[in-house]
Design a protein around this motif. Sequence first.
Motif, mmCIF file in Angstrom:
data_model
loop_
_atom_site.group_PDB
_atom_site.id
_atom_site.type_symbol
_atom_site.label_atom_id
_atom_site.label_comp_id
_atom_site.label_asym_id
_atom_site.label_seq_id
_atom_site.Cartn_x
_atom_site.Cartn_y
_atom_site.Cartn_z
ATOM 1 N N ASN A 1 6.767 -14.061 7.332
ATOM 2 C CA ASN A 1 6.156 -12.828 7.832
ATOM 3 C C ASN A 1 5.525 -12.027 6.698
ATOM 4 O OD1 ASN A 1 7.066 -13.248 10.580
ATOM 5 N ND2 ASN A 1 9.113 -12.715 9.855
ATOM 6 N N TYR A 2 6.204 -11.961 5.567
ATOM 7 C CA TYR A 2 5.656 -11.240 4.417
ATOM 8 C C TYR A 2 4.459 -11.980 3.827
ATOM 9 C CZ TYR A 2 9.832 -8.337 4.603
ATOM 10 O OH TYR A 2 10.817 -7.464 5.007
ATOM 11 N N ARG A 3 4.527 -13.317 3.787
ATOM 12 C CA ARG A 3 3.380 -14.088 3.296
ATOM 13 C C ARG A 3 2.165 -13.870 4.192
ATOM 14 N NH1 ARG A 3 7.379 -18.367 3.104
ATOM 15 N NH2 ARG A 3 8.259 -18.544 0.993
ATOM 16 N N GLU A 4 2.396 -13.835 5.502
ATOM 17 C CA GLU A 4 1.308 -13.622 6.448
ATOM 18 C C GLU A 4 0.686 -12.242 6.255
ATOM 19 O OE1 GLU A 4 -1.041 -14.940 9.778
ATOM 20 O OE2 GLU A 4 0.385 -15.982 8.487
ATOM 21 N N LEU A 5 1.538 -11.256 6.024
ATOM 22 C CA LEU A 5 1.049 -9.892 5.840
ATOM 23 C C LEU A 5 0.112 -9.789 4.641
ATOM 24 C CD1 LEU A 5 4.083 -7.502 6.495
ATOM 25 C CD2 LEU A 5 1.915 -7.527 7.706
ATOM 26 N N PHE A 6 0.546 -10.330 3.516
ATOM 27 C CA PHE A 6 -0.217 -10.154 2.286
ATOM 28 C C PHE A 6 -1.348 -11.177 2.142
ATOM 29 C CE2 PHE A 6 3.616 -7.793 1.313
ATOM 30 C CZ PHE A 6 3.126 -6.716 0.586
ATOM 31 N N ALA A 7 -1.192 -12.358 2.745
ATOM 32 C CA ALA A 7 -2.211 -13.390 2.595
ATOM 33 C C ALA A 7 -3.360 -13.208 3.581
ATOM 34 C CB ALA A 7 -1.592 -14.774 2.776
ATOM 35 N N ARG A 8 -3.047 -12.864 4.819
ATOM 36 C CA ARG A 8 -4.082 -12.804 5.854
ATOM 37 C C ARG A 8 -4.373 -11.388 6.341
ATOM 38 N NH1 ARG A 8 -2.869 -17.961 9.905
ATOM 39 N NH2 ARG A 8 -2.830 -19.588 8.279
ATOM 40 N N ALA A 9 -3.365 -10.556 6.446
ATOM 41 C CA ALA A 9 -3.557 -9.211 7.001
ATOM 42 C C ALA A 9 -4.029 -8.203 5.961
ATOM 43 C CB ALA A 9 -2.247 -8.723 7.639
ATOM 44 N N GLY A 10 -4.071 -8.581 4.682
ATOM 45 C CA GLY A 10 -4.572 -7.678 3.646
ATOM 46 C C GLY A 10 -3.663 -6.526 3.333
ATOM 47 N N MET A 11 -2.358 -6.722 3.512
ATOM 48 C CA MET A 11 -1.421 -5.629 3.289
ATOM 49 C C MET A 11 -1.405 -5.182 1.827
ATOM 50 S SD MET A 11 0.523 -3.615 4.959
ATOM 51 C CE MET A 11 0.607 -4.468 6.532
ATOM 52 N N GLY A 12 -1.721 -6.080 0.916
ATOM 53 C CA GLY A 12 -1.761 -5.704 -0.496
ATOM 54 C C GLY A 12 -2.805 -4.631 -0.761
ATOM 55 N N ARG A 13 -3.984 -4.754 -0.140
ATOM 56 C CA ARG A 13 -5.044 -3.756 -0.297
ATOM 57 C C ARG A 13 -4.598 -2.408 0.263
ATOM 58 N NH1 ARG A 13 -10.697 -3.207 -0.782
ATOM 59 N NH2 ARG A 13 -11.085 -0.963 -0.714
ATOM 60 N N TYR A 14 -3.974 -2.412 1.440
ATOM 61 C CA TYR A 14 -3.520 -1.168 2.049
ATOM 62 C C TYR A 14 -2.406 -0.522 1.212
ATOM 63 C CZ TYR A 14 -5.976 -3.328 5.951
ATOM 64 O OH TYR A 14 -6.928 -3.929 6.739
ATOM 65 N N PHE A 15 -1.555 -1.357 0.626
ATOM 66 C CA PHE A 15 -0.480 -0.844 -0.240
ATOM 67 C C PHE A 15 -1.081 -0.125 -1.444
ATOM 68 C CE2 PHE A 15 2.727 -1.028 -3.526
ATOM 69 C CZ PHE A 15 3.898 -0.745 -2.850
ATOM 70 N N LEU A 16 -2.083 -0.735 -2.077
ATOM 71 C CA LEU A 16 -2.735 -0.102 -3.224
ATOM 72 C C LEU A 16 -3.458 1.179 -2.803
ATOM 73 C CD1 LEU A 16 -4.191 -3.193 -5.133
ATOM 74 C CD2 LEU A 16 -2.183 -1.821 -5.719
ATOM 75 N N ASN A 17 -4.046 1.186 -1.608
ATOM 76 C CA ASN A 17 -4.684 2.406 -1.103
ATOM 77 C C ASN A 17 -3.670 3.539 -0.991
ATOM 78 O OD1 ASN A 17 -7.061 0.995 -0.902
ATOM 79 N ND2 ASN A 17 -6.968 0.737 1.317
ATOM 80 N N SER A 18 -2.498 3.228 -0.458
ATOM 81 C CA SER A 18 -1.463 4.247 -0.307
ATOM 82 C C SER A 18 -0.966 4.742 -1.656
ATOM 83 C CB SER A 18 -0.286 3.690 0.511
ATOM 84 O OG SER A 18 -0.614 3.602 1.879
ATOM 85 N N VAL A 19 -0.804 3.820 -2.600
ATOM 86 C CA VAL A 19 -0.368 4.221 -3.942
ATOM 87 C C VAL A 19 -1.398 5.151 -4.574
ATOM 88 C CG1 VAL A 19 0.085 3.393 -6.282
ATOM 89 C CG2 VAL A 19 1.050 2.181 -4.322
#
Length: 278
Positions: A60-78
């Motif tokens: 689930n975490y791999r899917e979030l960061f690999a396909r859903a772009g959660m890493g970009r949203y995390f950096l936006n929040s930071v």
Amino acid sequence: MSRRVGESPMVSALVNGLLIGLAAIALAPLLWMLSVSFMQQGEASAFPPPLLPARFTLDNYRELFARAGMGRYFLNSVLVAGGITVLSLAFNLMAGYAFAKLRFAGRERVFQTLLAALVIPAQVAMLPLFLMMKGLGLVNTYGGVVVPALATVFGIFLVRQYARSIPDELLEAARIDGAGEFRIFRQIVLPVLRPIVVTLAIFTFMAAWNDFMWPLIVLTDQENYTLPVALAALSREHVQDSEMMMAGAVVTVLPVLALFLLLQRHYIQGLLLGSVKG
């Protein structure tokens, strides 16, 4: 929990048991959210829902960061929460100190007007605020999220109450020695305000990180979304994927939860000091 003199062991056991029970009720949803985030797809939809994953997985975490772009949203929040925290601290500290120690015409009247603004719901101000951001060309920019949070009435009030405890004689002595107001603020006032700075920084960062409504209104491009907004948008696309949604909730909640637990002593101490100073 220490037992007071004259208090029976039964009463102490009941109080401790009640506190433990309330803590368990409060923690249960968070723990289940964490457990579901490690489950395989569809496992949480079973009835009754399992408490623990049958097989631990990070898919689930791999899917979030690999396909859903959660890493970009995390950096936006930071970026947004960090910018709001730093700039808001600067404005709130200077404004709170000014209302506490500097004499200028209409000081008390202006401060009372600011306090009166606390009774106005934030939702009422969102439309005129959006029109102001549109006029400034800040819609769909991080500036449109940061600028309205540069100063808050609560932050100014908290700093003012604590700054009132600074002796006037100390400030006057510095002025007599030739120190300017900015030097006095930087070298004398800021070190004294350190406990309230930590408290206000934690409070501001948590509020900015968890803010959903204003970023949803002012940010239109999905690539600019912060975590709460991105998670809400993702839930519409993956409404049946409870496991991935729980993983996204963990990614959203964990940073601020860890920050609060790490600095809770300073946070609570600063609030208590701010409530009794002055």
